[in-house]
Design a protein around this motif. Structure first.
Motif, short mmCIF file in Angstrom:
data_model
loop_
_atom_site.label_atom_id
_atom_site.label_comp_id
_atom_site.label_asym_id
_atom_site.label_seq_id
_atom_site.Cartn_x
_atom_site.Cartn_y
_atom_site.Cartn_z
N ARG A 82 -32.55 8.10 -4.69
CA ARG A 82 -31.35 7.65 -5.40
C ARG A 82 -31.26 8.30 -6.78
O ARG A 82 -30.19 8.73 -7.21
N ALA A 83 -32.42 8.40 -7.46
CA ALA A 83 -32.43 9.01 -8.80
C ALA A 83 -31.91 10.44 -8.71
O ALA A 83 -31.09 10.87 -9.54
N SER A 84 -32.33 11.18 -7.67
CA SER A 84 -31.87 12.57 -7.53
C SER A 84 -30.38 12.62 -7.21
O SER A 84 -29.65 13.48 -7.71
N ALA A 85 -29.94 11.70 -6.34
CA ALA A 85 -28.51 11.66 -6.00
C ALA A 85 -27.68 11.40 -7.25
O ALA A 85 -26.66 12.07 -7.50
N LEU A 86 -28.13 10.45 -8.07
CA LEU A 86 -27.38 10.14 -9.29
C LEU A 86 -27.41 11.32 -10.25
O LEU A 86 -26.41 11.62 -10.92
N ALA A 87 -28.55 12.01 -10.29
CA ALA A 87 -28.67 13.17 -11.18
C ALA A 87 -27.63 14.23 -10.81
O ALA A 87 -26.95 14.79 -11.68
N LEU A 88 -27.49 14.48 -9.51
CA LEU A 88 -26.53 15.50 -9.08
C LEU A 88 -25.10 15.05 -9.36
O LEU A 88 -24.26 15.85 -9.79
N ALA A 89 -24.84 13.77 -9.11
CA ALA A 89 -23.49 13.26 -9.37
C ALA A 89 -23.15 13.41 -10.86
O ALA A 89 -22.06 13.86 -11.22
N GLN A 90 -24.11 13.06 -11.72
CA GLN A 90 -23.87 13.18 -13.17
C GLN A 90 -23.61 14.64 -13.56
O GLN A 90 -22.72 14.93 -14.35
N ALA A 91 -24.41 15.54 -12.99
CA ALA A 91 -24.27 16.95 -13.37
C ALA A 91 -22.93 17.49 -12.91
O ALA A 91 -22.26 18.23 -13.65
N LEU A 92 -22.51 17.13 -11.69
CA LEU A 92 -21.21 17.62 -11.19
C LEU A 92 -20.08 17.11 -12.09
O LEU A 92 -19.14 17.84 -12.42
N GLU A 93 -20.19 15.85 -12.50
CA GLU A 93 -19.15 15.26 -13.34
C GLU A 93 -19.15 15.93 -14.72
O GLU A 93 -18.09 16.18 -15.29
N LYS A 94 -20.33 16.21 -15.24
CA LYS A 94 -20.41 16.86 -16.56
C LYS A 94 -19.84 18.28 -16.51
O LYS A 94 -19.07 18.68 -17.37
N LEU A 95 -20.22 19.02 -15.46
CA LEU A 95 -19.82 20.43 -15.40
C LEU A 95 -18.37 20.61 -14.96
O LEU A 95 -17.72 21.58 -15.33
N TYR A 96 -17.88 19.70 -14.11
CA TYR A 96 -16.51 19.82 -13.58
C TYR A 96 -15.83 18.45 -13.70
O TYR A 96 -15.63 17.77 -12.70
N PRO A 97 -15.50 18.05 -14.95
CA PRO A 97 -15.01 16.66 -15.14
C PRO A 97 -13.82 16.34 -14.24
O PRO A 97 -12.86 17.11 -14.16
N GLY A 98 -13.93 15.23 -13.53
CA GLY A 98 -12.83 14.76 -12.71
C GLY A 98 -12.62 15.51 -11.41
O GLY A 98 -11.74 15.16 -10.62
N ALA A 99 -13.44 16.52 -11.13
CA ALA A 99 -13.18 17.34 -9.94
C ALA A 99 -13.82 16.78 -8.67
O ALA A 99 -13.38 17.09 -7.57
N PHE A 100 -14.83 15.95 -8.83
CA PHE A 100 -15.58 15.51 -7.64
C PHE A 100 -15.54 14.01 -7.46
O PHE A 100 -15.55 13.25 -8.42
N ASP A 101 -15.55 13.64 -6.20
CA ASP A 101 -15.67 12.24 -5.82
C ASP A 101 -16.95 12.16 -4.99
O ASP A 101 -17.05 12.86 -3.98
N ILE A 102 -17.90 11.35 -5.43
CA ILE A 102 -19.19 11.40 -4.74
C ILE A 102 -19.50 10.04 -4.13
O ILE A 102 -19.43 9.01 -4.81
N GLU A 103 -19.82 10.07 -2.84
CA GLU A 103 -20.19 8.82 -2.17
C GLU A 103 -21.64 8.92 -1.73
O GLU A 103 -22.06 9.91 -1.13
N LEU A 104 -22.43 7.87 -2.03
CA LEU A 104 -23.82 7.82 -1.56
C LEU A 104 -23.84 6.99 -0.29
O LEU A 104 -23.28 5.90 -0.24
N LEU A 105 -24.49 7.51 0.75
CA LEU A 105 -24.54 6.76 2.01
C LEU A 105 -25.97 6.71 2.54
O LEU A 105 -26.60 7.75 2.75
N ASP A 106 -26.46 5.50 2.75
CA ASP A 106 -27.74 5.31 3.43
C ASP A 106 -27.40 5.17 4.91
O ASP A 106 -27.16 4.06 5.41
N ILE A 107 -27.37 6.29 5.60
CA ILE A 107 -26.83 6.30 6.96
C ILE A 107 -27.75 5.60 7.95
O ILE A 107 -27.28 5.01 8.93
N TRP A 108 -29.03 5.59 7.68
CA TRP A 108 -29.94 4.88 8.61
C TRP A 108 -29.73 3.38 8.52
O TRP A 108 -29.75 2.68 9.54
N SER A 109 -29.54 2.85 7.31
CA SER A 109 -29.30 1.41 7.20
C SER A 109 -27.93 1.07 7.77
O SER A 109 -27.74 0.02 8.39
N ALA A 110 -26.95 1.97 7.58
CA ALA A 110 -25.59 1.68 8.02
C ALA A 110 -25.42 1.80 9.53
O ALA A 110 -24.72 1.01 10.15
#
Ligand code: UDP
Length: 403
Positions: A20-48
């Protein structure tokens, strides 16, 4: 030209805190580098969408994390080439359609997997069931080695933390052109500032100055990954005993993560004359605690180790998960910014020695900084974004998910 955001689906699972920490890190970086350009969804597909018991991975990890022998059995048996093929075939047969229906309900322009168990079946579901060519990227969040399940030759790109994991990827059938080596993605707070390098260099200078002077009350951060594992209560007992015996003052901050029982047990300890203890549950400001500390006591979690390196924090490793974390311990020792010592009384003695020796701490800290890769997150995010932009501009790879 585009009227909507790029949608990125991140596949992960809360087995430990690192994915999760890595997923959040990437989401933060995408938002910082390309503000407003990305919509990021985290999915725990095994639990779902997993069938029992595979929809219980998060609980199973907590259970196994406290039982290293069982963990060893599971890790090595699933890593072997014979069982791996069978497990993959079984997972595929049981889950491919279920995952396809879970994925088919969503719209996304790219998939980023940050978990070893979210390559094989999701790729089968996407490519075979949904006939989707949407870019699929793996970001390996292990450090000193990696379970073979991380590697699937159908991925468009795999990001690895170092040359050793790159070689592992190739030994598991990936081609050089599929592999990019940047480092682990870390959350922005570990190198906060407009550019990672400038703020990181300032931090490095301050940290080395601070460690070169003896502090009246040094700080020690004690972490057992996201789940607070690794007999932390025993370690704290031994550390306090040793510090008191030497009349050495220290401030221990014990991060118990999701382990509530541990926190309650530590909070019931009698007060100590020389040692102040503060307990925390799962904190969102772990970087602050680490930045205030002179030494980190931890199990060999990849995320925590990479974070410590970025902050120039000497590491005393007290345990590792067999298989999975052994290589991380080796990396810390090889790079010279920490040691592995599993006996709690010896950990305590080493801790006292280090706290008493500013020159040693400064040397360890320097080596930790040398091992850090503070720009890795931005580089991964930039590469993912450019892959996505080019796949969208190329009509031949356009996916049916795009509209
Ligand atoms: N972590 C956190 N808050 C806590 C405990 C842990 O943010 O209270 C983070 C920690 O900074 C690291 C991750 O959780 O990024 C743990 O990852 P690691 O790979 O070290 O171990 P895992 O828990 O995945 O086994």
């Amino acid at each position: 030209r585009r009227h909507r955001k790029f949608r990125v689906l991140v596949l992960m699972s809360d087995t430990g805190g690192g994915h999760r920490a890595s997923a959040l890190a990437l989401a933060q970086a995408l938002e910082k580098l390309y503000p407003g350009a990305f919509d990021i969804e985290l999915l725990d597909i095994w639990s779902a969408a997993g069938v029992w018991p595979l929809n219980q991975l998060v609980r199973a990890y907590k259970y196994l994390g406290r039982r290293p022998m069982l963990w060893r059995l599971l890790w090595y048996s699933t890593a072997s080439v014979v069982t791996r093929g069978t497990i993959k075939a079984w997972h595929d047969a049981q889950h491919r359609r279920r995952f396809a229906s879970e994925l088919g309900r969503r719209r996304f322009d790219a998939v980023v997997s940050v978990h070893p168990l979210t390559q094989h079946v999701p790729l089968s579901a996407l490519r075979q069931e949904l006939k989707s060519t949407v870019p699929f990227v793996t970001v390996v969040t292990d450090l000193g080695s990696a379970h073979p399940m991380w590697f699937d030759s159908r991925v468009d790109r795999v990001f690895v933390p170092n040359a050793k994991v790159a070689r592992l990827a190739m030994s598991h059938g990936l081609e050089r052109r599929q592999i990019t080596e940047h480092g682990l993605p870390l959350r922005a707070a570990f190198f906060a500032g407009p550019t990672p390098w400038t703020s990181w260099k300032q931090h490095r200078r301050r940290r080395l100055e601070q460690l070169a002077q003896r502090r009246a009350i040094p700080g020690v951060a004690i972490v057992g990954g996201g789940g607070g594992v690794g007999r932390l209560d025993r370690l704290v007992d031994e550390a306090i005993r040793a510090l008191e015996a030497r009349a050495q003052r220290a401030h221990l901050t014990v991060i118990c993560g999701t382990n509530r029982g541990l926190r309650a047990a530590l909070d019931n300890r009698p007060p100590s004359r020389y040692v102040r203890i503060r307990t925390e549950g799962f904190v969102s400001n772990i970087h602050d605690i680490m930045a205030r500390s002179d030494v980190l006591l931890t199990k060999a979690g990849p995320g925590t180790i990479a974070e410590a390196a970025t902050l120039g924090l000497p590491v005393l490793l007290t345990t590792f998960l067999p298989g999975q974390e052994r290589g991380n311990a080796r990396l810390v020792v090889d790079r010279g910014f920490g040691v592995l010592e599993r006996r709690p009384d010896k950990v305590a003695a080493l801790l006292c020695d280090w706290l008493d020796d500013p020159a040693k701490l400064a040397q360890l800290s320097q080596r930790a900084f040398d091992a850090a890769k503070p720009d890795s997150t931005d580089k991964i995010a930039t590469d993912i974004a450019s892959m996505l932009f080019s796949s969208i501009d190329d009509p031949t790879t356009r996916d049916q998910n795009l509209n």
